[in-house]
Design a protein around this motif. Structure first.
Motif, PDB file in Angstrom:
ATOM      1  N   GLY A 113       0.814  -1.217   0.000  1.00 19.81           N
ATOM      2  CA  GLY A 113       0.000   0.000   0.000  1.00 19.81           C
ATOM      3  C   GLY A 113       0.840   1.256   0.000  1.00 19.81           C
ATOM      4  O   GLY A 113       0.484   2.260  -0.628  1.00 19.81           O
ATOM      5  N   TRP A 114       1.980   1.234   0.690  1.00 19.04           N
ATOM      6  CA  TRP A 114       2.867   2.401   0.713  1.00 19.04           C
ATOM      7  C   TRP A 114       3.468   2.659  -0.662  1.00 19.04           C
ATOM      8  O   TRP A 114       3.627   3.811  -1.072  1.00 19.04           O
ATOM      9  N   ILE A 115       3.797   1.607  -1.383  1.00 17.62           N
ATOM     10  CA  ILE A 115       4.358   1.775  -2.723  1.00 17.62           C
ATOM     11  C   ILE A 115       3.332   2.424  -3.649  1.00 17.62           C
ATOM     12  O   ILE A 115       3.652   3.345  -4.401  1.00 17.62           O
ATOM     13  N   VAL A 116       2.100   1.959  -3.572  1.00 19.43           N
ATOM     14  CA  VAL A 116       1.032   2.533  -4.402  1.00 19.43           C
ATOM     15  C   VAL A 116       0.800   3.992  -4.021  1.00 19.43           C
ATOM     16  O   VAL A 116       0.653   4.857  -4.890  1.00 19.43           O
ATOM     17  N   LEU A 117       0.779   4.275  -2.729  1.00 21.28           N
ATOM     18  CA  LEU A 117       0.549   5.645  -2.269  1.00 21.28           C
ATOM     19  C   LEU A 117       1.665   6.586  -2.724  1.00 21.28           C
ATOM     20  O   LEU A 117       1.408   7.698  -3.184  1.00 21.28           O
ATOM     21  N   ILE A 118       2.907   6.142  -2.636  1.00 22.42           N
ATOM     22  CA  ILE A 118       4.027   6.985  -3.049  1.00 22.42           C
ATOM     23  C   ILE A 118       4.001   7.225  -4.559  1.00 22.42           C
ATOM     24  O   ILE A 118       4.286   8.331  -5.025  1.00 22.42           O
ATOM     25  N   ASN A 119       3.635   6.206  -5.328  1.00 21.37           N
ATOM     26  CA  ASN A 119       3.557   6.383  -6.780  1.00 21.37           C
ATOM     27  C   ASN A 119       2.405   7.283  -7.188  1.00 21.37           C
ATOM     28  O   ASN A 119       2.491   7.989  -8.193  1.00 21.37           O
ATOM     29  N   ALA A 120       1.315   7.263  -6.436  1.00 18.03           N
ATOM     30  CA  ALA A 120       0.141   8.054  -6.787  1.00 18.03           C
ATOM     31  C   ALA A 120       0.135   9.417  -6.108  1.00 18.03           C
ATOM     32  O   ALA A 120      -0.696  10.263  -6.443  1.00 18.03           O
ATOM     33  N   ALA A 121       1.037   9.666  -5.170  1.00 17.99           N
ATOM     34  CA  ALA A 121       1.038  10.912  -4.398  1.00 17.99           C
ATOM     35  C   ALA A 121       1.110  12.174  -5.271  1.00 17.99           C
ATOM     36  O   ALA A 121       0.376  13.130  -4.999  1.00 17.99           O
ATOM     37  N   PRO A 122       1.943  12.240  -6.301  1.00 14.78           N
ATOM     38  CA  PRO A 122       1.964  13.477  -7.113  1.00 14.78           C
ATOM     39  C   PRO A 122       0.615  13.804  -7.741  1.00 14.78           C
ATOM     40  O   PRO A 122       0.235  14.975  -7.830  1.00 14.78           O
ATOM     41  N   PHE A 123      -0.124  12.778  -8.143  1.00 18.99           N
ATOM     42  CA  PHE A 123      -1.429  13.028  -8.748  1.00 18.99           C
ATOM     43  C   PHE A 123      -2.446  13.462  -7.699  1.00 18.99           C
ATOM     44  O   PHE A 123      -3.266  14.341  -7.957  1.00 18.99           O
ATOM     45  N   PHE A 124      -2.396  12.875  -6.515  1.00 15.15           N
ATOM     46  CA  PHE A 124      -3.297  13.305  -5.449  1.00 15.15           C
ATOM     47  C   PHE A 124      -3.019  14.753  -5.057  1.00 15.15           C
ATOM     48  O   PHE A 124      -3.941  15.535  -4.825  1.00 15.15           O
ATOM     49  N   ILE A 125      -1.742  15.112  -4.995  1.00 13.45           N
ATOM     50  CA  ILE A 125      -1.385  16.493  -4.658  1.00 13.45           C
ATOM     51  C   ILE A 125      -1.851  17.451  -5.750  1.00 13.45           C
ATOM     52  O   ILE A 125      -2.403  18.518  -5.465  1.00 13.45           O
ATOM     53  N   MET A 126      -1.671  17.051  -7.014  1.00 14.72           N
ATOM     54  CA  MET A 126      -2.113  17.905  -8.114  1.00 14.72           C
ATOM     55  C   MET A 126      -3.628  18.086  -8.102  1.00 14.72           C
ATOM     56  O   MET A 126      -4.147  19.188  -8.300  1.00 14.72           O
ATOM     57  N   TRP A 127      -4.361  17.010  -7.853  1.00 10.35           N
ATOM     58  CA  TRP A 127      -5.818  17.112  -7.794  1.00 10.35           C
ATOM     59  C   TRP A 127      -6.256  17.988  -6.625  1.00 10.35           C
ATOM     60  O   TRP A 127      -7.173  18.797  -6.762  1.00 10.35           O
ATOM     61  N   ALA A 128      -5.592  17.839  -5.475  1.00  8.75           N
ATOM     62  CA  ALA A 128      -5.955  18.647  -4.312  1.00  8.75           C
ATOM     63  C   ALA A 128      -5.667  20.123  -4.568  1.00  8.75           C
ATOM     64  O   ALA A 128      -6.492  20.992  -4.224  1.00  8.75           O
TER      65      ALA A 128
END
Length: 146
Positions: A113-128
């Protein structure tokens, strides 16, 4: 430049970037050449015929690279199969010291789950950020209607 235009321009640019990055992220896996699947008996025969250059053992499968650079994979059904294949490679490396097969074993991973979160973090930040700028722009533009 007017403050309203700056805010709406930033909101538009962030919205455009988030749409483009999301599109690139979802379509990037379609362009990768997938390796062909091999049976375990074929792997052993390729090892004995000196056609394999490198083998990577993963959790549930084995990835092979032959001397031409073509990649293959095989699914491992259990640990006995894994150990048998690893023994075959070690035996080959002992008899053929001039051209040994490189092999690597992946350790047991935890925290996928941490690997998925780290890979998806830039997109979550951009959306936020995009959502925050849009909300701020709507509040600012609706407050200054007069």
């Amino acid at each position: 430049m007017n403050k309203k235009r700056v805010i709406t321009t930033i909101a538009g640019v962030l919205l455009f970037l988030s749409i483009v990055l999301t599109f690139v992220w979802f379509n990037s896996t379609k362009n990768i050449n997938q390796p062909a699947e091999l049976a375990l008996a074929d792997i052993v025969s390729k090892v004995n015929q000196r056609e394999i250059k490198e083998i990577k053992f993963k959790q549930t499968q084995v990835e092979l690279t032959d001397v031409k650079g073509v990649k293959y994979y095989a699914n491992l059904s259990n640990d006995a199969t894994r150990e048998s294949l690893l023994g075959t490679i070690k035996e080959y490396n002992q008899t053929n010291t001039s051209a040994p097969i490189k092999y690597d074993e992946e350790p047991v991973s935890s925290g996928f789950g941490w690997i998925v979160l780290i890979n998806a973090a830039p997109f979550f930040i951009m959306w936020a950020l995009t959502l925050a700028v849009i909300v701020y722009a709507v509040k600012t533009l609706s407050r200054n209607k007069s």
